[in-house]
Design a protein around this motif. Structure first.
Motif, PDB file in Angstrom:
ATOM      1  N   TYR A  56      -3.665  10.957  -1.491  1.00  0.00           N
ATOM      2  CA  TYR A  56      -3.945   9.713  -2.198  1.00  0.00           C
ATOM      3  C   TYR A  56      -3.240   8.514  -1.566  1.00  0.00           C
ATOM      4  CZ  TYR A  56      -6.429  11.949  -6.018  1.00  0.00           C
ATOM      5  OH  TYR A  56      -7.362  12.629  -6.757  1.00  0.00           O
ATOM      6  N   ALA A  57      -2.143   8.750  -0.850  1.00  0.00           N
ATOM      7  CA  ALA A  57      -1.393   7.650  -0.249  1.00  0.00           C
ATOM      8  C   ALA A  57      -0.821   8.083   1.089  1.00  0.00           C
ATOM      9  CB  ALA A  57      -0.258   7.210  -1.178  1.00  0.00           C
ATOM     10  N   THR A  58      -0.758   7.138   2.017  1.00  0.00           N
ATOM     11  CA  THR A  58      -0.194   7.425   3.332  1.00  0.00           C
ATOM     12  C   THR A  58       0.467   6.162   3.894  1.00  0.00           C
ATOM     13  OG1 THR A  58      -0.661   8.314   5.537  1.00  0.00           O
ATOM     14  CG2 THR A  58      -2.361   6.929   4.556  1.00  0.00           C
ATOM     15  N   PHE A  59       1.524   6.359   4.668  1.00  0.00           N
ATOM     16  CA  PHE A  59       2.169   5.235   5.334  1.00  0.00           C
ATOM     17  C   PHE A  59       2.984   5.704   6.521  1.00  0.00           C
ATOM     18  CE2 PHE A  59       5.565   6.558   2.474  1.00  0.00           C
ATOM     19  CZ  PHE A  59       6.705   6.417   3.245  1.00  0.00           C
ATOM     20  N   ASN A  60       3.237   4.767   7.445  1.00  0.00           N
ATOM     21  CA  ASN A  60       4.165   4.910   8.572  1.00  0.00           C
ATOM     22  C   ASN A  60       5.064   3.687   8.508  1.00  0.00           C
ATOM     23  OD1 ASN A  60       2.947   7.212   9.957  1.00  0.00           O
ATOM     24  ND2 ASN A  60       1.240   5.823  10.316  1.00  0.00           N
TER      25      ASN A  60
ATOM     26  N   VAL B  11       1.340   0.641   2.111  1.00  0.00           N
ATOM     27  CA  VAL B  11       1.013   2.016   1.760  1.00  0.00           C
ATOM     28  C   VAL B  11      -0.470   2.037   1.403  1.00  0.00           C
ATOM     29  CG1 VAL B  11       1.444   3.913   0.165  1.00  0.00           C
ATOM     30  CG2 VAL B  11       3.330   2.446   0.912  1.00  0.00           C
ATOM     31  N   LEU B  12      -1.244   2.807   2.143  1.00  0.00           N
ATOM     32  CA  LEU B  12      -2.686   2.846   1.948  1.00  0.00           C
ATOM     33  C   LEU B  12      -3.063   3.883   0.907  1.00  0.00           C
ATOM     34  CD1 LEU B  12      -5.566   1.989   2.789  1.00  0.00           C
ATOM     35  CD2 LEU B  12      -5.459   3.827   4.515  1.00  0.00           C
ATOM     36  N   LEU B  13      -3.829   3.459  -0.088  1.00  0.00           N
ATOM     37  CA  LEU B  13      -4.382   4.384  -1.075  1.00  0.00           C
ATOM     38  C   LEU B  13      -5.688   4.914  -0.487  1.00  0.00           C
ATOM     39  CD1 LEU B  13      -3.685   2.325  -4.309  1.00  0.00           C
ATOM     40  CD2 LEU B  13      -2.414   4.293  -3.430  1.00  0.00           C
ATOM     41  N   THR B  14      -5.646   6.104   0.080  1.00  0.00           N
ATOM     42  CA  THR B  14      -6.771   6.629   0.860  1.00  0.00           C
ATOM     43  C   THR B  14      -8.011   6.921   0.025  1.00  0.00           C
ATOM     44  OG1 THR B  14      -5.946   8.883   0.662  1.00  0.00           O
ATOM     45  CG2 THR B  14      -5.239   7.624   2.597  1.00  0.00           C
TER      46      THR B  14
END
Length: 193
Positions: free
Chosen positions: A107-111, A134-137
């Protein structure tokens, strides 16, 4: 605690002696991640997320790891609480990449690379500051369905840190890949005004 610290110091020595930072392969990073997962240490103790109306259109939010953990607005704030250090020496986090979700669905991803590295004191906790973008995929609307659950799983976490630092300086650089953590308590604050 003494056994855990001894094990970690031994692993640090083995990794440091076995490869220079420029030639280190992913194998030691994966090994450290597997050992940390097997010991059930976990880096995150709490996630607090704040969702704004703008998040519903941008699908971006920000997190904070106030007691460092690892997770994550442009126009939203998410407080990733409690990155903890169960060891008797200081750790300094330089960057983190994470995917989080429920039951294997991301549901979420980040670097994120910390502008000021995060120093986690021995046997202590630290605050990460804001982690933006933070991207909500699955999109913000679809992500609203997970709010009532009250937890998130950290599906994959990769951390670049330095062990045995002194006030965040020096230290032994380490990459820890493939960390997992389930059922991290999560609180959501909705600000849709």
């Amino acid at each position: 605690m003494a056994r855990l610290t001894s094990l970690f110091i031994g692993l640090l020595a083995a990794v440091s002696a076995g490869a220079s930072p420029s030639t280190r392969s992913l194998e030691p990073a994966n090994l450290l991640g597997e050992i940390i997962d097997a010991l059930g240490i976990g880096l995150v103790t709490q996630i607090n997320a704040s969702i704004t109306l703008d998040t519903l259109t941008t699908n971006l939010l920000s997190c904070q790891l106030p007691d460092l953990g690892i997770m994550c607005s442009l126009l939203t704030s998410c407080f990733l609480h409690s990155a903890q250090n169960p060891l008797i020496f200081e750790l300094t986090l330089d960057s983190v990449s994470s995917t989080a979700g429920i039951n294997g669905t991301v549901y979420a991803t980040f670097n994120h690379t910390f502008a000021t590295p995060v120093v986690v004191p021995p046997l202590g906790k630290a605050n990460s500051g804001v982690v933006p973008d933070v991207l909500l995929t699955q999109g913000a609307i679809a992500s609203l369905d997970i709010i009532p659950l009250g937890y998130l799983d950290l599906i994959n976490v990769d951390v670049n840190l330095r062990a045995l630092t002194i006030g965040g300086k020096l230290g032994i650089p380490l990459t820890i890949s493939g960390l997992h953590q389930t059922n991290v308590s999560t609180t959501y604050n909705l600000d849709l005004s």
